[in-house]
Scaffold this active site. Structure first.
Site, PDB file in Angstrom:
ATOM      1  N   CYS A  74       0.928  -1.120  -0.082  1.00  0.00           N
ATOM      2  CA  CYS A  74      -0.073  -0.089  -0.069  1.00  0.00           C
ATOM      3  C   CYS A  74       0.869   1.141   0.063  1.00  0.00           C
ATOM      4  O   CYS A  74       1.465   1.577   1.118  1.00  0.00           O
ATOM      5  CB  CYS A  74      -0.982  -0.041   1.161  1.00  0.00           C
ATOM      6  SG  CYS A  74      -2.023   1.355   1.530  1.00  0.00           S
ATOM      7  N   ASP A 128      10.708 -15.331   5.056  1.00  0.00           N
ATOM      8  CA  ASP A 128      12.000 -14.851   5.007  1.00  0.00           C
ATOM      9  C   ASP A 128      13.073 -15.056   6.255  1.00  0.00           C
ATOM     10  O   ASP A 128      14.157 -15.270   6.302  1.00  0.00           O
ATOM     11  CB  ASP A 128      12.385 -13.409   4.522  1.00  0.00           C
ATOM     12  CG  ASP A 128      11.961 -13.355   3.017  1.00  0.00           C
ATOM     13  OD1 ASP A 128      12.009 -12.291   2.579  1.00  0.00           O
ATOM     14  OD2 ASP A 128      11.449 -14.278   2.488  1.00  0.00           O
ATOM     15  N   MET A 170      12.930 -18.575  -2.000  1.00  0.00           N
ATOM     16  CA  MET A 170      12.644 -17.159  -1.891  1.00  0.00           C
ATOM     17  C   MET A 170      13.944 -16.583  -0.791  1.00  0.00           C
ATOM     18  O   MET A 170      14.249 -17.483  -0.419  1.00  0.00           O
ATOM     19  CB  MET A 170      11.249 -16.855  -1.388  1.00  0.00           C
ATOM     20  CG  MET A 170      10.172 -16.915  -2.617  1.00  0.00           C
ATOM     21  SD  MET A 170       8.663 -16.238  -1.862  1.00  0.00           S
ATOM     22  CE  MET A 170       8.080 -15.637  -3.408  1.00  0.00           C
ATOM     23  N   GLY A 186      20.990 -31.217   1.953  1.00  0.00           N
ATOM     24  CA  GLY A 186      22.329 -31.801   1.601  1.00  0.00           C
ATOM     25  C   GLY A 186      22.449 -31.277   0.333  1.00  0.00           C
ATOM     26  O   GLY A 186      23.238 -32.066  -0.594  1.00  0.00           O
ATOM     27  N   LYS A 214      29.525 -39.195  -7.032  1.00  0.00           N
ATOM     28  CA  LYS A 214      27.981 -38.679  -7.013  1.00  0.00           C
ATOM     29  C   LYS A 214      27.471 -38.565  -8.289  1.00  0.00           C
ATOM     30  O   LYS A 214      27.904 -38.413  -9.429  1.00  0.00           O
ATOM     31  CB  LYS A 214      28.158 -37.194  -6.238  1.00  0.00           C
ATOM     32  CG  LYS A 214      28.211 -36.963  -4.812  1.00  0.00           C
ATOM     33  CD  LYS A 214      27.941 -35.638  -4.225  1.00  0.00           C
ATOM     34  CE  LYS A 214      28.149 -35.629  -2.674  1.00  0.00           C
ATOM     35  NZ  LYS A 214      27.738 -34.417  -1.993  1.00  0.00           N
ATOM     36  N   HIS A 254       6.671 -18.520  -5.439  1.00  0.00           N
ATOM     37  CA  HIS A 254       5.464 -18.173  -4.539  1.00  0.00           C
ATOM     38  C   HIS A 254       4.868 -19.385  -4.053  1.00  0.00           C
ATOM     39  O   HIS A 254       3.920 -19.529  -3.140  1.00  0.00           O
ATOM     40  CB  HIS A 254       4.371 -17.482  -5.015  1.00  0.00           C
ATOM     41  CG  HIS A 254       4.771 -15.929  -5.323  1.00  0.00           C
ATOM     42  ND1 HIS A 254       5.769 -15.422  -6.209  1.00  0.00           N
ATOM     43  CD2 HIS A 254       4.469 -15.120  -4.545  1.00  0.00           C
ATOM     44  CE1 HIS A 254       5.967 -14.405  -5.934  1.00  0.00           C
ATOM     45  NE2 HIS A 254       5.161 -13.691  -4.982  1.00  0.00           N
ATOM     46  N   ARG A 257       5.113 -20.077  -0.374  1.00  0.00           N
ATOM     47  CA  ARG A 257       4.153 -19.228   0.354  1.00  0.00           C
ATOM     48  C   ARG A 257       2.747 -19.719   0.452  1.00  0.00           C
ATOM     49  O   ARG A 257       1.899 -19.361   1.436  1.00  0.00           O
ATOM     50  CB  ARG A 257       4.172 -17.671  -0.270  1.00  0.00           C
ATOM     51  CG  ARG A 257       5.296 -17.038  -0.207  1.00  0.00           C
ATOM     52  CD  ARG A 257       4.886 -15.547   0.512  1.00  0.00           C
ATOM     53  NE  ARG A 257       4.082 -14.741   0.062  1.00  0.00           N
ATOM     54  CZ  ARG A 257       4.424 -13.672  -0.894  1.00  0.00           C
ATOM     55  NH1 ARG A 257       5.450 -13.293  -1.137  1.00  0.00           N
ATOM     56  NH2 ARG A 257       3.433 -13.071  -1.388  1.00  0.00           N
TER      57      ARG A 257
HETATM   58  O1  F6P Z   1       8.969 -11.366   1.999  1.00  0.00           O
HETATM   59  C1  F6P Z   1       8.388 -12.438   1.615  1.00  0.00           C
HETATM   60  C2  F6P Z   1       8.571 -12.714   0.206  1.00  0.00           C
HETATM   61  O2  F6P Z   1       7.914 -13.976  -0.049  1.00  0.00           O
HETATM   62  C3  F6P Z   1      10.125 -12.529  -0.396  1.00  0.00           C
HETATM   63  O3  F6P Z   1      10.629 -13.704  -0.044  1.00  0.00           O
HETATM   64  C4  F6P Z   1       9.810 -12.422  -1.960  1.00  0.00           C
HETATM   65  O4  F6P Z   1      11.284 -12.016  -2.208  1.00  0.00           O
HETATM   66  C5  F6P Z   1       8.878 -11.420  -1.846  1.00  0.00           C
HETATM   67  O5  F6P Z   1       7.943 -11.671  -0.555  1.00  0.00           O
HETATM   68  C6  F6P Z   1       7.722 -11.573  -3.020  1.00  0.00           C
HETATM   69  O6  F6P Z   1       6.979 -10.424  -2.966  1.00  0.00           O
HETATM   70  P1  F6P Z   1       5.564 -10.414  -3.849  1.00  0.00           P
HETATM   71  O7  F6P Z   1       4.699 -11.404  -3.296  1.00  0.00           O
HETATM   72  O8  F6P Z   1       5.239  -9.019  -3.709  1.00  0.00           O
HETATM   73  O9  F6P Z   1       6.044 -10.567  -5.151  1.00  0.00           O
END
Ligand code: F6P
Length: 323
Positions: A74, A128, A170, A186, A214, A254, A257
């Site tokens: 925002c 993060d 990320m 690993g 390996k 993402h 997330r």
């Molecule tokens: O801050 C968390 C995070 O997932 C970071 O790891 C990543 O770089 C960023 O948000 C991505 O932001 P957006 O979702 O706005 O692209």
């Protein structure tokens, strides 16, 4: 008159945010308070998207990733006028304190409200884990396990084809996810925003891995590292004849997330929500609820904002020994 508080989620969403919302709402209601939910972070606060929450509003969300309140970046909240409008909207509803669930940027906005005299409390939430003031933040454990599952899966197919792989995770300024998932998985090498990488050294590490028998090589790269997936792929493609191997890369992005929170994040979120409500009752405003050494902490936002927590050099050393 019951006490009235509000809760919002802001910045990048994180697995566990819903569990924290649920805890703030139910713990506040348990104290006889009214708890309001703000939609879409600070933008919703400015737009007046503020709704009374009942215990039923937060039923069935403990296990869900993301945030039922929504989040947003925002720009308007960067302005004093925007912040004044947000405070006016809360005052008009008789809301006496605000809980902000989010990471660095979100807590900076929270601190600005505190500096304007508005009672706030923060909850440390970002995958993060780059927030000063807490050993761990909401979402990290779940995001790590998502990255680890990707590492384990990539190693299976890499072994089938004797391939070298790069997995980008990320973490713009903080390489915590890369370091810890690389250690857990690993990885042969890890690239971080905090430590410069010599691609030639990386190439030698991979060549040695193959020489030691390996069947594959895996590099975990933080998106914020100089040598992230794009730069590493460019380098190795340029030198693949000389190096004798080619690279494939996967960018997890993402996906990390969107996970359903694991047990750790659900429990941590429930504890953080309770601690935030207790902190408001004690009128201990302008602090970030976090955890240090397994103890819930309350760090002044003044000591948190504008900083990025670093990575543990001892863990870097261990990862290098074990790779
Ligand atoms: O801050 C968390 C995070 O997932 C970071 O790891 C990543 O770089 C960023 O948000 C991505 O932001 P957006 O979702 O706005 O692209």
């Amino acid at each position: 008159m019951p006490k009235k508080i509000a809760v919002l989620t802001s910045g990048g969403d994180a697995p566990g945010m819903n569990a924290a919302i649920r805890s703030v709402v139910r713990c506040g209601i348990a104290k006889g308070w009214e708890v309001f939910g703000v939609k879409n972070g600070y933008q919703g606060l400015i737009n007046g998207q503020i709704e009374l929450m009942t215990t039923r509003h937060v039923g069935g969300i403990l296990q869900r990733g993301g945030t039922i309140l929504g989040s947003a970046r925002c720009a308007e909240f960067e302005t004093v006028e925007g912040r004044k409008k947000a405070i006016r909207n809360m005052n008009q509803l008789g809301i006496e304190a605000l809980v902000v669930i989010g990471g660095n940027g979100s807590q900076s906005g929270n601190f600005a409200l505190h500096q304007m005299g508005y009672p706030v409390v923060g909850i440390a939430s970002t995958i993060d884990n780059d927030l000063v003031g807490s050993d761990i933040t909401l979402g990290v454990d779940t995001a790590l396990n998502i990255a680890l599952e990707a590492i384990d899966r990539l190693k299976v197919t890499a072994s089938s084809h004797q391939r070298a792989f790069i997995l980008e995770v990320m973490g713009r300024k903080c390489g915590y996810i890369a370091l810890m998932s690389g250690l857990a998985g690993g990885a042969e090498a890890i690239t971080l925003p905090e430590i410069e990488t010599d691609p030639e050294e990386l190439a030698e590490t991979i060549q040695q891995a193959y020489e030691h028998g390996k069947s594959h090589a895996l590099i975990v790269a933080a998106e914020g590292a100089t040598y992230n997936a794009a730069k590493l792929t460019e380098y190795f493609d340029k030198h693949k004849e000389r190096l004798g191997f080619s690279m494939r890369s996967t960018i997890l992005g993402h996906v990390q997330r969107g996970g359903a929170p694991g047990a750790y994040d659900r429990i941590l979120a429930s504890q953080f929500g309770w601690a935030a409500v207790e902190t408001i009752e004690q009128k201990n405003y302008g602090v970030l609820v976090g955890q240090k050494g397994n103890v819930i902490t309350h760090t002044p936002l003044a000591d948190v904002v504008g900083k990025t927590k670093g990575i543990d050099p001892e863990v870097v050393r261990l990862a290098r020994i074990l790779d």
